[in-house]
Design an enzyme around this catalytic site. Structure first.
Site, short mmCIF file in Angstrom:
data_model
loop_
_atom_site.label_atom_id
_atom_site.label_comp_id
_atom_site.label_asym_id
_atom_site.label_seq_id
_atom_site.Cartn_x
_atom_site.Cartn_y
_atom_site.Cartn_z
N THR A 182 -39.34 -2.80 -56.72
CA THR A 182 -40.00 -3.47 -58.21
C THR A 182 -40.92 -4.34 -56.68
OG1 THR A 182 -37.91 -5.01 -57.79
CG2 THR A 182 -38.77 -4.03 -59.72
N LYS A 183 -40.74 -4.57 -55.55
CA LYS A 183 -41.19 -5.97 -53.81
C LYS A 183 -42.26 -4.55 -54.07
CE LYS A 183 -37.22 -7.40 -54.81
NZ LYS A 183 -36.36 -7.94 -53.57
N ASN A 184 -43.24 -5.82 -53.09
CA ASN A 184 -44.75 -5.37 -53.11
C ASN A 184 -45.16 -3.89 -51.70
OD1 ASN A 184 -45.07 -8.22 -53.67
ND2 ASN A 184 -45.73 -9.45 -51.96
#
Ligand SMILES: *Cc1c(COP(=O)(O)O)cnc(C)c1O
Length: 377
Positions: A182-184
């Site tokens: 879910t992170k960048n």
């Protein structure tokens, strides 16, 4: 009912797949050339500050506290508006976590609250770039250093962002990243610690590899034989494998595009929700160039749960980031009481993260906005 629109998800291309399969066909699955390449590629996004890759953002935090020498009797001043790992890894090192309240605008730790929380025992100040908006990294570094402490920046949300013209990863003594899907950017599971100080970096590198000392100059028994390596301080195996580092390098080549797309979607939410009474859109402070990981809407008037359930029923996977860390029973059982950080508790009570990820379509944002407008009609 339609599939749930998630609040976050990875963006994987055929290039990413090819990068991984190339490593799978090669000689190295674990520590091979892709590891050093990924660490160098990451440094290109943190102002040249070198990095150690690790198996998760949580491992990165654990490594960073270990490198800082955090242990029994030490205090770590920490924001409560974060995922539990920021504080849990300090507690696992035997430190006492002292929570400092957050600013009402950004959800980032408040500099004055940090200053007030510092004691002679403070070893580390741990800040989070909440939602991707950098904390006041220059002021926090000054406050920490004046107290003889180190600044740890948990940049799990903010890789690719910058503060006052300098990239995330180039401000703090130790910066940690997470590459959870879910992170960048993602390596499936993964993380990294960036650190400009060679000695701290060496300690981080050692801890992430069992504490093994291979340098003959430092060994106690250097004449034992060519095979010899020794452990001076306990460590763990937190090595990120070649396969995942190859994915990381491939993803990093698209980080600037991810940041741009996330900012576009963020601005689209802002525009769609600016005139809705009952919500407040996120604030960007002067000097911040966020790499937006979350879109943290503020739901006023005590209606957050109602709006959460309304949107979930309509297939919109909103999320809440985060319950104040000390509300977790593990901290409550240690004597941390509700009411400790009223600013963070208020922020939590109002916060609702809307879907935000690079593959989200403009039409998805418009649908979320329409549903929120319907709720308030
Ligand atoms: C995701 C996250 C972590 C933990 O990272 P993992 O890779 O899931 O272990 C730590 N801190 C913050 C602020 C996070 O968002």
């Amino acid at each position: 009912m339609a599939d749930l629109l998630p609040y976050g998800r990875q963006s994987i291309t055929e290039d990413d797949v090819a990068a991984v399969t190339e490593v799978l066909r090669g000689d190295w699955l674990t520590t091979g050339p892709a590891v050093a390449r990924f660490e160098a590629d990451l440094a290109a996004h943190t102002g040249g500050v070198p990095a150690v890759s690790v198996t998760s953002g949580t491992a990165a935090l654990h490594v960073a506290y270990a490198a800082a020498g955090v242990g029994q009797g030490d205090e770590v001043v920490c924001t409560p508006m974060t995922f539990v790992a920021t504080a849990a890894t300090a507690a696992l090192r035997g430190a006492t976590v002292v929570f400092a309240d957050t600013s009402p605008e950004t959800g980032n730790v408040d500099v004055d609250a940090v200053r007030a929380a510092i004691t002679p025992r403070t070893k580390v100040v741990a800040a989070v770039d909440y939602a991707g908006h950098p904390a006041a990294l220059d002021e926090l570094a000054e406050v920490a250093h004046d107290a003889g402490a180190l600044l740890l920046e948990d940049a799990a949300h903010s890789v690719g962002g910058s503060w006052r013209g300098r990239p995330v990863g180039s401000w703090a003594d130790l910066t940690t990243f997470s590459f959870f899907p879910t992170k960048n950017l993602t390596t499936a599971e993964g993380g990294a610690v960036s650190c400009a100080d060679q000695e701290l970096l060496a300690r981080a590198r050692e801890f992430h590899n069992h504490g093994l000392v291979r340098d003959k100059v430092r060994q106690r028994f250097p004449d034992e034989g060519g095979w010899h390596q020794e452990v001076h301080e306990f460590g763990l195996n937190y090595r990120l494998p070649d396969v995942l580092c190859a994915l990381g390098s491939s993803q990093l080549s698209r980080l600037p595009a991810f940041v741009v797309r996330r900012a576009e979607l963020h601005a689209r939410y802002d525009a769609g929700l600016a005139d809705v009474d009952g919500v407040a859109t996120p604030v960007t402070l002067p000097g911040a160039e966020p790499a937006w990981h979350l879109y943290p809407l503020r739901v006023l008037g005590g209606r957050r749960r109602e709006l959460y359930e309304f949107l979930r029923e309509r297939g919109i996977g909103v999320q809440v980031n985060y319950v104040p860390v000390y509300w977790h029973p593990v901290f409550a059982d240690l004597g941390y009481r509700r009411g400790l950080c009223p600013g963070a508790e208020r922020f939590y009570a109002e916060e609702l993260s809307l879907p935000l990820w690079p593959g989200l379509a403009d039409a998805d944002v418009d649908r979320v906005v329409d549903e929120i407008r319907t709720f308030y009609r």
